[in-house]
Scaffold this active site. Structure first.
Site, PDB file in Angstrom:
ATOM      1  N   ASP A   1      -9.599  -1.316  10.982  1.00 19.04           N
ATOM      2  CA  ASP A   1      -9.509  -0.348   9.897  1.00 19.04           C
ATOM      3  C   ASP A   1      -8.045  -0.267   9.522  1.00 19.04           C
ATOM      4  OD1 ASP A   1     -11.158   1.420   8.231  1.00 19.04           O
ATOM      5  OD2 ASP A   1      -9.726   2.930   8.889  1.00 19.04           O
TER       6      ASP A   1
ATOM      7  N   ASN B   1     -16.112  -7.569   4.151  1.00 18.75           N
ATOM      8  CA  ASN B   1     -15.042  -7.968   3.228  1.00 18.75           C
ATOM      9  C   ASN B   1     -14.711  -9.453   3.422  1.00 18.75           C
ATOM     10  OD1 ASN B   1     -12.502  -8.525   2.120  1.00 18.75           O
ATOM     11  ND2 ASN B   1     -11.731  -6.448   2.466  1.00 18.75           N
TER      12      ASN B   1
ATOM     13  N   HIS C   1      -0.085  -7.008   9.105  1.00 18.69           N
ATOM     14  CA  HIS C   1      -0.609  -6.054  10.082  1.00 18.69           C
ATOM     15  C   HIS C   1      -1.803  -6.648  10.825  1.00 18.69           C
ATOM     16  CE1 HIS C   1      -2.473  -5.832   6.211  1.00 18.69           C
ATOM     17  NE2 HIS C   1      -3.364  -4.944   6.542  1.00 18.69           N
ATOM     18  N   ARG C   2      -2.738  -7.259  10.055  1.00 21.93           N
ATOM     19  CA  ARG C   2      -3.944  -7.808  10.679  1.00 21.93           C
ATOM     20  C   ARG C   2      -3.605  -9.035  11.519  1.00 21.93           C
ATOM     21  NH1 ARG C   2      -6.214  -8.192   6.487  1.00 21.93           N
ATOM     22  NH2 ARG C   2      -6.710  -5.994   6.323  1.00 21.93           N
TER      23      ARG C   2
ATOM     24  N   PHE D   1      -6.364  -9.816  -1.370  1.00 18.06           N
ATOM     25  CA  PHE D   1      -7.395  -8.862  -1.783  1.00 18.06           C
ATOM     26  C   PHE D   1      -6.787  -7.460  -1.750  1.00 18.06           C
ATOM     27  CE2 PHE D   1      -7.565  -8.968   2.789  1.00 18.06           C
ATOM     28  CZ  PHE D   1      -7.817  -7.662   3.157  1.00 18.06           C
ATOM     29  N   GLY D   2      -7.590  -6.475  -2.158  1.00 14.56           N
ATOM     30  CA  GLY D   2      -7.144  -5.074  -2.075  1.00 14.56           C
ATOM     31  C   GLY D   2      -5.829  -4.838  -2.807  1.00 14.56           C
TER      32      GLY D   2
HETATM   33  P1  IMP Z   1     -10.590  -1.010   5.393  1.00 12.37           P
HETATM   34  O1  IMP Z   1      -9.838  -1.361   6.606  1.00 12.37           O
HETATM   35  O2  IMP Z   1     -11.585  -2.075   5.030  1.00 12.37           O
HETATM   36  O3  IMP Z   1     -11.163   0.372   5.403  1.00 12.37           O
HETATM   37  O4  IMP Z   1      -9.534  -1.107   4.214  1.00 12.37           O
HETATM   38  C1  IMP Z   1      -8.749  -0.044   3.766  1.00 12.37           C
HETATM   39  C2  IMP Z   1      -8.182  -0.345   2.409  1.00 12.37           C
HETATM   40  O5  IMP Z   1      -6.976  -1.075   2.579  1.00 12.37           O
HETATM   41  C3  IMP Z   1      -9.040  -1.157   1.455  1.00 12.37           C
HETATM   42  O6  IMP Z   1      -8.821  -0.662   0.143  1.00 12.37           O
HETATM   43  C4  IMP Z   1      -8.505  -2.557   1.577  1.00 12.37           C
HETATM   44  O7  IMP Z   1      -8.670  -3.300   0.401  1.00 12.37           O
HETATM   45  C5  IMP Z   1      -7.035  -2.274   1.841  1.00 12.37           C
HETATM   46  N1  IMP Z   1      -6.442  -3.324   2.659  1.00 12.37           N
HETATM   47  C6  IMP Z   1      -6.650  -3.534   3.982  1.00 12.37           C
HETATM   48  N2  IMP Z   1      -5.947  -4.597   4.403  1.00 12.37           N
HETATM   49  C7  IMP Z   1      -5.303  -5.069   3.311  1.00 12.37           C
HETATM   50  C8  IMP Z   1      -4.433  -6.165   3.110  1.00 12.37           C
HETATM   51  O8  IMP Z   1      -4.135  -6.966   4.008  1.00 12.37           O
HETATM   52  N3  IMP Z   1      -3.968  -6.319   1.860  1.00 12.37           N
HETATM   53  C9  IMP Z   1      -4.278  -5.487   0.836  1.00 12.37           C
HETATM   54  N4  IMP Z   1      -5.096  -4.464   0.957  1.00 12.37           N
HETATM   55  C10 IMP Z   1      -5.616  -4.249   2.203  1.00 12.37           C
END
Ligand code: IMP
Length: 207
Positions: free
Chosen positions: A68, A9, A193-194, A165-166
């Site tokens: 995750d 990503n 969170h990240r 994003f997301g």
């Molecule tokens: P994964 O950690 O890549 O499995 O992400 C899980 C889901 O949460 C995905 O649909 C990501 O786009 C969304 N996501 C994770 N972190 C963020 C963020 O910081 N902002 C918006 N969406 C997020």
């Protein structure tokens, strides 16, 4: 220090580079020729982040980390949670995910309003939500460490903003009146969170 971020990503890579700053040379799996989807079949954020980091460590032997993340929405009983990426289907489409989330929340709000009208409940619907992440770090000896982070907030009624994003266009962090996508990465990284989990990881590594 050279460290692999087990993700495909680009939004996450951009954020992590900014959060970790100097002292870390962030390497992507793609730049090492690893282009397949990294498996993610666990039932918890920790299991999934460990699975992704383990996969990359086994392939490269390099220090690496994976995150995750999941979105928990109170009115949906904590959903989509660990299903956040595939909420609207296996192709992980962010637009379809947002559409589904907004319509599920609207449906539950309607049900709650009806229950109040009928005197069946006095509970008020709210749009409280949070992003949760688990980061797994694996050092050069193969030892694991975990770092968690949470960002509290609420879900907007419609998309706003072009950044991030997301789910960023519909997530309004606590203490703000704009979505993550409107606030921009610099602000988001200080509260996300990240950001929290990766700063804790960086501190641990530096020690
Ligand atoms: P994964 O950690 O890549 O499995 O992400 C899980 C889901 O949460 C995905 O649909 C990501 O786009 C969304 N996501 C994770 N972190 C963020 C963020 O910081 N902002 C918006 N969406 C997020």
């Amino acid at each position: 220090m050279k460290i692999v971020f087990a993700t495909g990503n680009p939004g996450k890579v951009r954020e992590a580079a900014e959060i970790l700053g100097e002292g870390f040379e962030l390497v992507t799996p793609a730049s090492l020729g690893i282009t397949e989807d990294i498996p993610e079949t666990g039932n918890t954020l920790r299991a999934n982040s460990m699975q992704k980091a383990d996969y990359i460590y086994k392939k490269t032997g390099l220090p690496c980390f994976a995150d995750d993340s999941g979105l928990e929405v109170d009115i949906l009983g904590g959903a989509p949670g660990v299903e956040t990426a595939r909420y609207a289907g296996p192709d992980r489409n962010p637009d379809a995910n947002i559409d589904k989330l907004l319509s599920e929340i609207a449906r539950r709000e309607k049900e709650a309003a009806m229950a109040r009208t009928n005197g069946l409940s006095t509970a008020k619907a709210n749009r409280q939500a949070r992003f949760r992440t688990c980061v797994t770090y694996i050092n050069e000896k193969g030892e694991h460490r975990f770092f968690d982070g949470v960002m509290e907030g609420r879900i907007a009624y419609a998309r706003a903003g072009k950044g991030g994003f997301g789910y960023d266009p519909i997530f309004i962090p606590q203490g703000y009146e704009k979505t993550n996508a409107q606030l921009g990465e610099a602000v988001k990284n200080t509260i996300s969170h990240r950001g929290k989990a990766l700063r804790a990881m960086a501190e641990y590594i530096k020690k």
